[in-house]
Write an enzyme that holds these catalytic residues in place. Sequence first.
Site, short mmCIF file in Angstrom:
data_model
loop_
_atom_site.label_atom_id
_atom_site.label_comp_id
_atom_site.label_asym_id
_atom_site.label_seq_id
_atom_site.Cartn_x
_atom_site.Cartn_y
_atom_site.Cartn_z
N ASP A 97 -0.90 1.69 -8.73
CA ASP A 97 -1.41 2.12 -10.03
C ASP A 97 -1.07 1.10 -11.11
OD1 ASP A 97 -2.68 3.80 -11.80
OD2 ASP A 97 -1.00 5.19 -12.00
N LEU A 153 3.01 -4.28 12.35
CA LEU A 153 2.81 -3.34 11.25
C LEU A 153 1.38 -2.81 11.23
CD1 LEU A 153 3.78 -2.18 8.39
CD2 LEU A 153 2.65 -4.19 7.45
N HIS A 179 -7.65 -5.50 -11.14
CA HIS A 179 -7.87 -5.16 -9.74
C HIS A 179 -7.79 -6.41 -8.85
CE1 HIS A 179 -8.74 -1.10 -10.80
NE2 HIS A 179 -9.85 -1.40 -11.47
N GLU A 222 10.65 11.00 0.60
CA GLU A 222 11.39 10.55 -0.58
C GLU A 222 10.39 9.86 -1.51
OE1 GLU A 222 14.60 11.21 -1.14
OE2 GLU A 222 14.59 12.30 0.76
#
Length: 254
Positions: A34, A145, A51, A221
């Site tokens: 954000d 990943l 962006h 969390e």
Amino acid sequence: MIKRLLGKLDRSSKKPVDLERTDNVPRHVAIIMDGNGRWAKKRGLPRIAGHHSGMKAVKRVTLAAKAAGVEYLTLYAFSTENWKRPKEEVDYLMKLPMEFLELELADLIRNNVQVRMMGYTNELPKQTLNALEDAVRKTASNTGLILNFALNYGSRREMMEAVKQIADDVQAGKLDCNQIDEQLMSTRLLSGDLPDPDLLIRTSGEIRLSNFMLWQLAYSEMWFTEVYWPEFSEEHFHEALMEYKRRARRYGGL
């Protein structure tokens, strides 16, 4: 008041970060990226410039997550509500995945990163979808990943669709009501083959979930920072990881 709360939540900015520690690393980190537009406005630039700069942060954080031992990284790239934005901005956001993958896919492959996506792909422009599907296909055999893009994703819609699927199966006699449990619900979500996020990060100072993985984040969390996404660095990411390591996850127990 918000700044005071953020100060408590984003506690580690002045503490040394141990980049070598890999114990108690969250398996799955989810990020609400954000602040691109506000970062650009602060500099007198158009929103699309924010962006574009945010795209560079995606690469930084992906490699930082891989180096830290994170197994899954889910990035909230475009929500089902983001179609309400000006057409010029939406059109640019739909081009970003193509631009990012054109520039970075080869490096992601070299780093053994597997690209995935979750969202309502039938509503995406054909070129955007083609670029993402090409990246998914070319990285499918990678074992490192998992970089999961949430694109045209909305959690309430996701949960409603899951409930409809379960109801259809019950009506068709494929499923008994007694078989419905949390595990079944989880498998019917768009993230059904991923573990729930251990850690949620949101940048830019906002403290809300914005319709992102509402079911999956039940026991995650959360770490909030005022830093805008284009400014989010490897150091900020490691601050979030270190804060995660300091917390005790009890899941309702003692």
